[in-house]
Design a protein around this motif. Structure first.
Motif, short mmCIF file in Angstrom:
data_model
loop_
_atom_site.label_atom_id
_atom_site.label_comp_id
_atom_site.label_asym_id
_atom_site.label_seq_id
_atom_site.Cartn_x
_atom_site.Cartn_y
_atom_site.Cartn_z
N HIS A 29 28.81 11.79 2.41
CA HIS A 29 29.31 10.42 2.19
C HIS A 29 28.23 9.54 1.58
O HIS A 29 28.51 8.68 0.73
CB HIS A 29 29.80 9.83 3.51
N ASP A 30 26.98 9.76 1.99
CA ASP A 30 25.86 8.95 1.51
C ASP A 30 25.23 9.52 0.23
O ASP A 30 24.18 9.06 -0.20
CB ASP A 30 24.80 8.84 2.61
N LYS A 31 25.88 10.53 -0.37
CA LYS A 31 25.45 11.10 -1.65
C LYS A 31 24.10 11.81 -1.58
O LYS A 31 23.39 11.92 -2.58
CB LYS A 31 25.41 10.02 -2.75
N ILE A 32 23.75 12.31 -0.41
CA ILE A 32 22.52 13.08 -0.25
C ILE A 32 22.84 14.57 -0.34
O ILE A 32 22.01 15.37 -0.79
CB ILE A 32 21.84 12.76 1.10
N VAL A 33 24.01 14.93 0.08
CA VAL A 33 24.47 16.32 0.08
C VAL A 33 25.82 16.39 -0.63
O VAL A 33 26.59 15.42 -0.62
CB VAL A 33 24.60 16.83 1.55
N VAL A 34 26.09 17.51 -1.27
CA VAL A 34 27.39 17.77 -1.88
C VAL A 34 28.02 18.96 -1.16
O VAL A 34 27.36 19.99 -0.98
CB VAL A 34 27.25 18.09 -3.38
N ILE A 35 29.26 18.81 -0.72
CA ILE A 35 29.97 19.90 -0.05
C ILE A 35 31.00 20.45 -1.02
O ILE A 35 31.89 19.73 -1.47
CB ILE A 35 30.65 19.42 1.25
N GLN A 36 30.85 21.73 -1.36
CA GLN A 36 31.74 22.38 -2.32
C GLN A 36 32.66 23.36 -1.61
O GLN A 36 32.21 24.15 -0.77
CB GLN A 36 30.91 23.12 -3.38
N ALA A 37 33.93 23.28 -1.92
CA ALA A 37 34.92 24.16 -1.28
C ALA A 37 34.57 25.63 -1.50
O ALA A 37 34.24 26.05 -2.61
CB ALA A 37 36.31 23.87 -1.86
N ASN A 38 34.61 26.37 -0.41
CA ASN A 38 34.35 27.83 -0.43
C ASN A 38 32.92 28.19 -0.80
O ASN A 38 32.62 29.37 -1.01
CB ASN A 38 35.32 28.54 -1.38
N ARG A 39 32.04 27.20 -0.92
CA ARG A 39 30.64 27.50 -1.26
C ARG A 39 29.67 26.93 -0.22
O ARG A 39 28.60 27.49 0.00
CB ARG A 39 30.29 26.94 -2.63
N GLY A 40 29.99 25.80 0.37
CA GLY A 40 29.12 25.22 1.38
C GLY A 40 28.47 23.93 0.93
O GLY A 40 28.90 23.28 -0.02
N ALA A 41 27.39 23.56 1.63
CA ALA A 41 26.70 22.28 1.39
C ALA A 41 25.40 22.52 0.62
O ALA A 41 24.67 23.47 0.89
CB ALA A 41 26.39 21.60 2.72
N PHE A 42 25.13 21.63 -0.33
CA PHE A 42 23.93 21.71 -1.15
C PHE A 42 23.30 20.31 -1.25
O PHE A 42 24.02 19.31 -1.27
CB PHE A 42 24.26 22.18 -2.57
N VAL A 43 21.98 20.24 -1.31
CA VAL A 43 21.30 18.98 -1.57
C VAL A 43 21.72 18.51 -2.97
O VAL A 43 21.74 19.29 -3.92
CB VAL A 43 19.77 19.12 -1.49
N TRP A 44 22.08 17.23 -3.07
CA TRP A 44 22.62 16.65 -4.30
C TRP A 44 21.69 16.85 -5.49
O TRP A 44 20.48 16.66 -5.39
CB TRP A 44 22.87 15.16 -4.09
N GLN A 45 22.27 17.26 -6.63
CA GLN A 45 21.55 17.37 -7.89
C GLN A 45 22.15 16.37 -8.88
O GLN A 45 23.36 16.39 -9.11
CB GLN A 45 21.69 18.78 -8.49
N ALA A 87 27.17 15.95 10.67
CA ALA A 87 25.98 15.43 10.00
C ALA A 87 26.05 15.67 8.50
O ALA A 87 25.74 14.77 7.70
CB ALA A 87 24.72 16.08 10.58
N LEU A 88 26.47 16.86 8.11
CA LEU A 88 26.60 17.17 6.68
C LEU A 88 27.67 16.30 6.02
O LEU A 88 27.51 15.87 4.87
CB LEU A 88 26.93 18.64 6.48
N SER A 89 28.74 16.04 6.74
CA SER A 89 29.79 15.18 6.20
C SER A 89 29.27 13.77 5.95
O SER A 89 29.57 13.15 4.92
CB SER A 89 30.98 15.14 7.18
N GLN A 90 28.46 13.26 6.87
CA GLN A 90 27.88 11.93 6.69
C GLN A 90 26.88 11.92 5.54
O GLN A 90 26.82 10.97 4.76
CB GLN A 90 27.21 11.47 7.98
N LEU A 91 26.09 12.97 5.43
CA LEU A 91 25.14 13.08 4.32
C LEU A 91 25.87 13.16 2.98
O LEU A 91 25.40 12.62 1.98
CB LEU A 91 24.25 14.31 4.51
#
Length: 252
Positions: free
Chosen positions: A81-97, A75-79
């Motif tokens: 892809h849709d630019k709603i979430v950003v996944i950062q290596a070694n940090r995790g997922a964050f709501v897009w800023q 789900a996070l991967s799809q989010l």
């Protein structure tokens, strides 16, 4: 400036559609587990219950949704892809800023795409009749604002633009505008204070009135002013601690 009251409940009689329901015509009963998690996170972000920059940890999400880590990651991967979430290596997922450049780009595309939508609508001979459901939506948006139903107001304000595109029966255009509206909502949540100012329902009605009269120049000018006003209203975001799990009304 318009001011919204502090009452945050969603009123069923206002029929304010969740943002995820505009993304797909698929019924909730037929959703996969991944789609369920995606939709609930997406709606929390669009309702501004999850704010830009909020960290979304896999362990907590698994507990919130009673699902596997594999489901959450998908789900996070799809989010992402849709630019709603950003996944950062070694940090995790964050709501897009949004950056200032991304903010400019989003609003530039909104103006271009919504201008094209108006041109296509104005080519329809039965346009006034087709606009009737949108007038009803604007009335519900007004009532949500006046009674302080913040979430219904946000949902209806966003849905207005998507439903305008849906009138054309062009699924690709509708999907593109839905994606842009979602990113716009995140931009506004990051820079703006949603309790203090409105994507004005009376501006929506003004656009509809001009469309009903087939006044192309005035309708496009009103839309341009409406989007430009939203962009210029952006202020520096206020930083503060956020508990993301309150968005799902559960305890960690």
């Amino acid at each position: 400036m318009l001011h919204l009251n502090s009452h945050h409940d969603v009123s069923a009689d206002l029929d304010a559609p969740k943002a995820s329901s505009l993304r797909s015509a698929q019924g909730s009963a037929s959703r996969t587990e991944i789609e369920r998690v995606y939709d609930d996170i997406f709606d929390a972000v669009m309702d501004r219950r999850l704010l830009p920059g909020t960290k979304l940890t896999e362990t907590a999400l698994c507990a919130v949704f009673t699902c596997s880590r594999t489901t959450v990651r998908a789900a996070l991967s799809q989010l992402a892809h849709d630019k709603i979430v950003v996944i950062q290596a070694n940090r995790g997922a964050f709501v897009w800023q949004p950056s200032s450049k991304e903010t400019e780009d989003v609003f530039a595309m909104r103006r271009a795409l919504e201008g094209m939508t108006l041109d296509m609508l104005l080519a329809l001979p039965d346009l006034p009749a087709r606009l009737a459901p949108l007038y009803d939506m604007v009335d519900r948006e007004r009532r949500a604002f006046e009674c302080g139903d913040r979430i219904s107001w946000i949902r209806l304000s966003n849905a207005f633009h998507v439903e305008m595109a849906r009138l054309l029966g062009n699924q690709v255009l509708t999907e593109m505008l839905h994606s842009l509206c979602a990113r716009t909502s995140l931009v506004i949540a990051y820079y703006d204070t949603p309790d203090d100012s409105a994507c004005s329902y009376f501006e929506h009605q003004d656009i509809l009135d001009k469309l009903s009269r087939h006044d192309a120049h005035a309708a496009k000018a009103a839309m341009h002013h409406h989007l430009e006003d939203c962009e210029h209203r952006m202020n520096e975001p206020e930083k503060g601690p956020v508990d993301p799990w309150l968005a799902f009304a559960v305890k960690r």
